[in-house]
Design an enzyme around this catalytic site. Sequence first.
Site, PDB file in Angstrom:
ATOM      1  N   TYR A   1      -1.573   6.259  -2.870  1.00 51.32           N
ATOM      2  CA  TYR A   1      -2.291   6.065  -1.613  1.00 51.32           C
ATOM      3  C   TYR A   1      -3.738   6.517  -1.753  1.00 51.32           C
ATOM      4  O   TYR A   1      -4.010   7.515  -2.437  1.00 51.32           O
ATOM      5  CB  TYR A   1      -1.665   6.908  -0.494  1.00 51.32           C
ATOM      6  CG  TYR A   1      -0.350   6.400   0.021  1.00 51.32           C
ATOM      7  CD1 TYR A   1      -0.296   5.520   1.091  1.00 51.32           C
ATOM      8  CD2 TYR A   1       0.854   6.813  -0.552  1.00 51.32           C
ATOM      9  CE1 TYR A   1       0.919   5.065   1.589  1.00 51.32           C
ATOM     10  CE2 TYR A   1       2.069   6.366  -0.071  1.00 51.32           C
ATOM     11  CZ  TYR A   1       2.088   5.493   1.000  1.00 51.32           C
ATOM     12  OH  TYR A   1       3.290   5.041   1.482  1.00 51.32           O
TER      13      TYR A   1
ATOM     14  N   HIS B   1       7.390   0.125   0.039  1.00 55.00           N
ATOM     15  CA  HIS B   1       7.401   0.004   1.507  1.00 55.00           C
ATOM     16  C   HIS B   1       5.996  -0.131   2.060  1.00 55.00           C
ATOM     17  O   HIS B   1       5.018   0.232   1.406  1.00 55.00           O
ATOM     18  CB  HIS B   1       8.093   1.206   2.147  1.00 55.00           C
ATOM     19  CG  HIS B   1       7.377   2.512   1.903  1.00 55.00           C
ATOM     20  ND1 HIS B   1       7.539   3.240   0.752  1.00 55.00           N
ATOM     21  CD2 HIS B   1       6.478   3.193   2.647  1.00 55.00           C
ATOM     22  CE1 HIS B   1       6.787   4.322   0.799  1.00 55.00           C
ATOM     23  NE2 HIS B   1       6.114   4.324   1.933  1.00 55.00           N
TER      24      HIS B   1
ATOM     25  N   HIS C   1       4.058   0.889   5.754  1.00 57.23           N
ATOM     26  CA  HIS C   1       4.180   1.561   7.054  1.00 57.23           C
ATOM     27  C   HIS C   1       3.647   0.653   8.159  1.00 57.23           C
ATOM     28  O   HIS C   1       2.586   0.028   7.997  1.00 57.23           O
ATOM     29  CB  HIS C   1       3.373   2.857   7.058  1.00 57.23           C
ATOM     30  CG  HIS C   1       3.913   3.907   6.137  1.00 57.23           C
ATOM     31  ND1 HIS C   1       4.808   4.870   6.548  1.00 57.23           N
ATOM     32  CD2 HIS C   1       3.690   4.147   4.824  1.00 57.23           C
ATOM     33  CE1 HIS C   1       5.106   5.656   5.526  1.00 57.23           C
ATOM     34  NE2 HIS C   1       4.443   5.244   4.466  1.00 57.23           N
TER      35      HIS C   1
END
Lengths: 194, 241
Positions: free
Chosen positions: B107, B159, B161
């Site tokens: 991230y 994934h 968010h």
Amino acid sequence: MDLIKNIHKETPFQTAGPFLHIGCLPNFIGIPGIYKNDIGVDPFPEKKNKDFIKISGSIFDGNEEAVDDVLLETWQCDEDGNYFGLNGFARFVPDKVTKKFSLSTIKPGSVKSFDGKLYSPHISLLISSRGLNMSLNTRIYFDDDDLTNDPLISFIINNNNNDISSLVAKKIDKNDYLFNVFLQGDKETIFFDL
Amino acid sequence: MKNKSLLKRDFNYQPHIYYPNYKSSILRAPHKDKITFPSTISEVSGPVFSKDIIGQNDNNLILNFSKNNKSPIGHKILVYGTVKDQFLKPVKGALIEIWQANASGKYMHPNDKTPTAIDPNFAGCGRYITETNGSYEFFTIQPGPYPYPNRGIEWRPMHIHFSIFGESFGQRLITQMYFEGDPLIKLCPMVNSIPDDKIRKSLISKLDVSRAVSHNILAYKFDIILRGINQTYFENRKEGL
């Protein structure tokens, strides 16, 4: 006719995780240039700062340690009790060093709901973070308002006999209020299933 | 005047808030029961977001942080679907914000200590306001799985968010979308905090080969259902009656 069969199941929550600022406050976290502005930076952009109150406090975990990787969102009416547009929405996080959040906004007015009942001034608060599989809803009331006739406060006292003090911000100076949230423990804040 | 109320939330189909297999929940999950009360205007109303805030590349994560027209690393995907309520009424004007790791599972966040590389052309941040039929779409890069400290080191499945604002503050939803076929899904304690297997699977997007925009992009479909709002009409009563 079975109406229940026509009601589909809601998409379930998952934790917002530790990196939610990327999606919700990118400029704040140091990702400039994608969005012109982060949303919710100023809940009432057309009002003057001098009319504002300040609500500050911390979010405490089960060790009574203040946490800083939470996202706070508030939704409130204006001073006349009206909800409209994007006014009254704010999004903010606690300070990395002091672990305190600070919300500058106008003091909401009493608000009349659908049933005609008048609710004392309050701000809805949603807390999202890593470790929370679902975001948490609570309300901020104010200790210099009369809460005895507020239908929700009365409902809680009559049905659950709870101490409602965790929902009430304490006035600590002329326009300053303190509102701490306890996620767990003896002082655990009242959270709502809206 | 309209009297609106949110459908009662069914916690059998939501994650356990206290779920020790997900270590971070131990010190953060409240223990007391939540208090339920009839909806008021404070929960039924909600912020209204205008499409004016949306920039041209806000839903294109491949382009919105690229420097000098360089592509981010990884394979490109289209993530699309609809936002509807529990009555399957499309929710138009819903603000969807997404965030995700890059192709190597990193991230763009100062707190991410994963020992993999930042992609200078990918921030992993996007948003969209749904159309009249509730539809949305994002162009992005397939996020990588990544290790994180939990019970020892565990791996998050790939994934994205999702944060969604419907028309009511009480409809607010924050969740995660997974990818069909990822073997890490069934090992993930965050996924498994949801007790119902069928509803867990509703978070897994489906590969849609037919929707591939061109030969260099895969498509995944993810439909979202927000809480329903009951509406009844009544005449205003006069004060004191």
